[in-house]
Design a protein around this motif. Sequence first.
Motif, PDB file in Angstrom:
ATOM      1  N   ARG A  28       0.861  -1.182   0.000  1.00  0.00           N
ATOM      2  CA  ARG A  28       0.000   0.000   0.000  1.00  0.00           C
ATOM      3  C   ARG A  28       0.901   1.236   0.000  1.00  0.00           C
ATOM      4  NH1 ARG A  28      -5.173   0.585   0.790  1.00  0.00           N
ATOM      5  NH2 ARG A  28      -5.989   2.528   1.589  1.00  0.00           N
ATOM      6  N   CYS A  29       0.539   2.213  -0.795  1.00  0.00           N
ATOM      7  CA  CYS A  29       1.370   3.413  -0.935  1.00  0.00           C
ATOM      8  C   CYS A  29       0.766   4.582  -0.162  1.00  0.00           C
ATOM      9  CB  CYS A  29       1.493   3.792  -2.417  1.00  0.00           C
ATOM     10  SG  CYS A  29       2.253   2.493  -3.405  1.00  0.00           S
ATOM     11  N   GLY A  30       1.642   5.476   0.299  1.00  0.00           N
ATOM     12  CA  GLY A  30       1.191   6.669   1.009  1.00  0.00           C
ATOM     13  C   GLY A  30       0.454   7.621   0.086  1.00  0.00           C
ATOM     14  N   LYS A  31      -0.468   8.373   0.650  1.00  0.00           N
ATOM     15  CA  LYS A  31      -1.263   9.346  -0.105  1.00  0.00           C
ATOM     16  C   LYS A  31      -0.594  10.717  -0.084  1.00  0.00           C
ATOM     17  CE  LYS A  31      -4.839   6.868  -1.116  1.00  0.00           C
ATOM     18  NZ  LYS A  31      -4.902   6.439  -2.476  1.00  0.00           N
ATOM     19  N   LEU A  32      -0.911  11.507  -1.078  1.00  0.00           N
ATOM     20  CA  LEU A  32      -0.518  12.909  -1.061  1.00  0.00           C
ATOM     21  C   LEU A  32      -1.362  13.641  -0.025  1.00  0.00           C
ATOM     22  CD1 LEU A  32      -0.239  13.763  -4.848  1.00  0.00           C
ATOM     23  CD2 LEU A  32       1.598  13.844  -3.192  1.00  0.00           C
ATOM     24  N   ARG A  33      -0.830  14.716   0.519  1.00  0.00           N
ATOM     25  CA  ARG A  33      -1.591  15.503   1.495  1.00  0.00           C
ATOM     26  C   ARG A  33      -2.861  16.060   0.866  1.00  0.00           C
ATOM     27  NH1 ARG A  33       0.404  21.170   3.473  1.00  0.00           N
ATOM     28  NH2 ARG A  33       0.691  21.112   1.266  1.00  0.00           N
ATOM     29  N   ASP A  34      -2.766  16.575  -0.356  1.00  0.00           N
ATOM     30  CA  ASP A  34      -3.927  17.113  -1.069  1.00  0.00           C
ATOM     31  C   ASP A  34      -4.365  16.108  -2.125  1.00  0.00           C
ATOM     32  OD1 ASP A  34      -3.659  19.475   0.391  1.00  0.00           O
ATOM     33  OD2 ASP A  34      -2.385  20.393  -1.136  1.00  0.00           O
ATOM     34  N   LEU A 120      -0.018   4.684 -12.768  1.00  0.00           N
ATOM     35  CA  LEU A 120       0.348   4.147 -11.456  1.00  0.00           C
ATOM     36  C   LEU A 120       1.426   5.044 -10.866  1.00  0.00           C
ATOM     37  CD1 LEU A 120       0.476   0.337 -12.164  1.00  0.00           C
ATOM     38  CD2 LEU A 120      -0.816   1.434 -10.329  1.00  0.00           C
ATOM     39  N   LEU A 121       1.059   5.845  -9.880  1.00  0.00           N
ATOM     40  CA  LEU A 121       2.026   6.736  -9.253  1.00  0.00           C
ATOM     41  C   LEU A 121       2.803   6.039  -8.146  1.00  0.00           C
ATOM     42  CD1 LEU A 121      -0.123   9.981  -9.084  1.00  0.00           C
ATOM     43  CD2 LEU A 121       1.612   9.362 -10.785  1.00  0.00           C
ATOM     44  N   GLY A 122       2.236   4.990  -7.557  1.00  0.00           N
ATOM     45  CA  GLY A 122       2.931   4.269  -6.495  1.00  0.00           C
ATOM     46  C   GLY A 122       3.271   5.181  -5.335  1.00  0.00           C
ATOM     47  N   GLU A 123       4.475   5.030  -4.809  1.00  0.00           N
ATOM     48  CA  GLU A 123       4.959   5.906  -3.740  1.00  0.00           C
ATOM     49  C   GLU A 123       5.398   7.208  -4.396  1.00  0.00           C
ATOM     50  OE1 GLU A 123       4.945   6.730  -0.024  1.00  0.00           O
ATOM     51  OE2 GLU A 123       4.599   4.636  -0.581  1.00  0.00           O
ATOM     52  N   ILE A 124       4.829   8.318  -3.945  1.00  0.00           N
ATOM     53  CA  ILE A 124       5.021   9.611  -4.590  1.00  0.00           C
ATOM     54  C   ILE A 124       5.965  10.483  -3.759  1.00  0.00           C
ATOM     55  CG2 ILE A 124       3.892  11.696  -5.461  1.00  0.00           C
ATOM     56  CD1 ILE A 124       1.244   9.999  -5.458  1.00  0.00           C
ATOM     57  N   HIS A 125       6.973  11.009  -4.417  1.00  0.00           N
ATOM     58  CA  HIS A 125       7.868  11.996  -3.800  1.00  0.00           C
ATOM     59  C   HIS A 125       7.369  13.373  -4.206  1.00  0.00           C
ATOM     60  CE1 HIS A 125      11.499  13.951  -2.385  1.00  0.00           C
ATOM     61  NE2 HIS A 125      11.564  14.570  -3.561  1.00  0.00           N
ATOM     62  N   VAL A 149       7.160  11.322  -9.050  1.00  0.00           N
ATOM     63  CA  VAL A 149       7.386  12.636  -8.448  1.00  0.00           C
ATOM     64  C   VAL A 149       6.163  13.500  -8.709  1.00  0.00           C
ATOM     65  CG1 VAL A 149       8.727  14.783  -8.675  1.00  0.00           C
ATOM     66  CG2 VAL A 149       9.894  12.567  -8.572  1.00  0.00           C
ATOM     67  N   CYS A 150       5.753  14.221  -7.685  1.00  0.00           N
ATOM     68  CA  CYS A 150       4.744  15.264  -7.836  1.00  0.00           C
ATOM     69  C   CYS A 150       5.489  16.588  -7.819  1.00  0.00           C
ATOM     70  CB  CYS A 150       3.732  15.217  -6.698  1.00  0.00           C
ATOM     71  SG  CYS A 150       2.634  16.662  -6.666  1.00  0.00           S
ATOM     72  N   GLY A 151       5.507  17.258  -8.948  1.00  0.00           N
ATOM     73  CA  GLY A 151       6.084  18.594  -9.029  1.00  0.00           C
ATOM     74  C   GLY A 151       4.993  19.598  -8.687  1.00  0.00           C
ATOM     75  N   ASP A 152       4.987  20.049  -7.458  1.00  0.00           N
ATOM     76  CA  ASP A 152       3.925  20.940  -6.968  1.00  0.00           C
ATOM     77  C   ASP A 152       4.357  22.385  -7.162  1.00  0.00           C
ATOM     78  OD1 ASP A 152       1.949  22.305  -5.622  1.00  0.00           O
ATOM     79  OD2 ASP A 152       1.952  20.959  -3.897  1.00  0.00           O
ATOM     80  N   ARG A 153       3.797  22.998  -8.202  1.00  0.00           N
ATOM     81  CA  ARG A 153       4.164  24.368  -8.551  1.00  0.00           C
ATOM     82  C   ARG A 153       3.018  25.342  -8.240  1.00  0.00           C
ATOM     83  NH1 ARG A 153       8.879  23.734 -10.806  1.00  0.00           N
ATOM     84  NH2 ARG A 153       9.108  25.695 -11.884  1.00  0.00           N
ATOM     85  N   ARG A 154       2.102  24.924  -7.396  1.00  0.00           N
ATOM     86  CA  ARG A 154       0.921  25.746  -7.121  1.00  0.00           C
ATOM     87  C   ARG A 154       1.244  27.051  -6.423  1.00  0.00           C
ATOM     88  NH1 ARG A 154      -2.719  21.400  -4.175  1.00  0.00           N
ATOM     89  NH2 ARG A 154      -0.675  21.079  -3.229  1.00  0.00           N
ATOM     90  N   ASN A 155       2.326  27.108  -5.654  1.00  0.00           N
ATOM     91  CA  ASN A 155       2.638  28.325  -4.911  1.00  0.00           C
ATOM     92  C   ASN A 155       3.758  29.149  -5.531  1.00  0.00           C
ATOM     93  OD1 ASN A 155       0.663  27.917  -2.910  1.00  0.00           O
ATOM     94  ND2 ASN A 155       1.975  26.365  -1.965  1.00  0.00           N
ATOM     95  N   LEU A 156       4.181  28.795  -6.725  1.00  0.00           N
ATOM     96  CA  LEU A 156       5.219  29.573  -7.415  1.00  0.00           C
ATOM     97  C   LEU A 156       4.557  30.657  -8.260  1.00  0.00           C
ATOM     98  CD1 LEU A 156       7.555  26.673  -8.591  1.00  0.00           C
ATOM     99  CD2 LEU A 156       7.754  28.081  -6.528  1.00  0.00           C
ATOM    100  N   ARG A 157       5.309  31.709  -8.552  1.00  0.00           N
ATOM    101  CA  ARG A 157       4.741  32.806  -9.343  1.00  0.00           C
ATOM    102  C   ARG A 157       5.046  32.675 -10.824  1.00  0.00           C
ATOM    103  NH1 ARG A 157       5.263  38.676  -7.250  1.00  0.00           N
ATOM    104  NH2 ARG A 157       3.863  38.847  -9.011  1.00  0.00           N
ATOM    105  N   TYR A 158       6.145  32.055 -11.201  1.00  0.00           N
ATOM    106  CA  TYR A 158       6.566  31.972 -12.589  1.00  0.00           C
ATOM    107  C   TYR A 158       6.924  30.529 -12.930  1.00  0.00           C
ATOM    108  CZ  TYR A 158       6.958  36.938 -11.632  1.00  0.00           C
ATOM    109  OH  TYR A 158       6.685  38.218 -11.247  1.00  0.00           O
TER     110      TYR A 158
END
Length: 178
Positions: A28-34, A120-125, A149-158
């Motif tokens: 079982r793989c861990g979930k993302l926070r969001d 299949l994202l599996g275990e996500i960094h 990998v989850c590239g979380d760019r939601r809080n970047l400006r550019y």
Amino acid sequence: MEVYKVNNIGATADYQEYKASLRDRRGRCGKLRDAIISHNPPSALASDLDESLNEYLMFHGTNPQAAKSIIETDFRIPKSNTHGAVYGPGIYVAETNTKSHMYCAPNDRGWVPILVVRTLLGEIHNTVDENPNGSALERGANNGDYDSVCGDRRNLRYNFSGWREFIVYNHAAAVAEW
């Protein structure tokens, strides 16, 4: 708009084999926070997604020639990158079609291909770095530290900010469905 169901027997078999090996390796793989925005598709599209392995329908934007190749053969890990590959060489998918549209090129009718991809994202960094070390991320996935990998760019400006994108480093972790 035109929509086609993809039925690539070879790519689907590779995907199912990878899924079984991921289940054996991770359980079982861990979930993302969001939660992933596309985590609850209509059952007519995908009633058998395994969220314990972080299996989701995602979007992949591309050009018409690449879409045809993916549908007829399979995804491949690119040797060179058209779009920079900030997270290293892999298959880039997004939880929104809006993000995927950024990578599309139109056909002769002006339409752009966006594939709906079982992934299949599996275990996500998760990384929020503006300029991540793509080689290190690829190495971590290839070493088994994580599967995607989850590239979380939601809080970047550019720099393609405002969205999350997900990268898998094994071609069998993604298969085109639509």
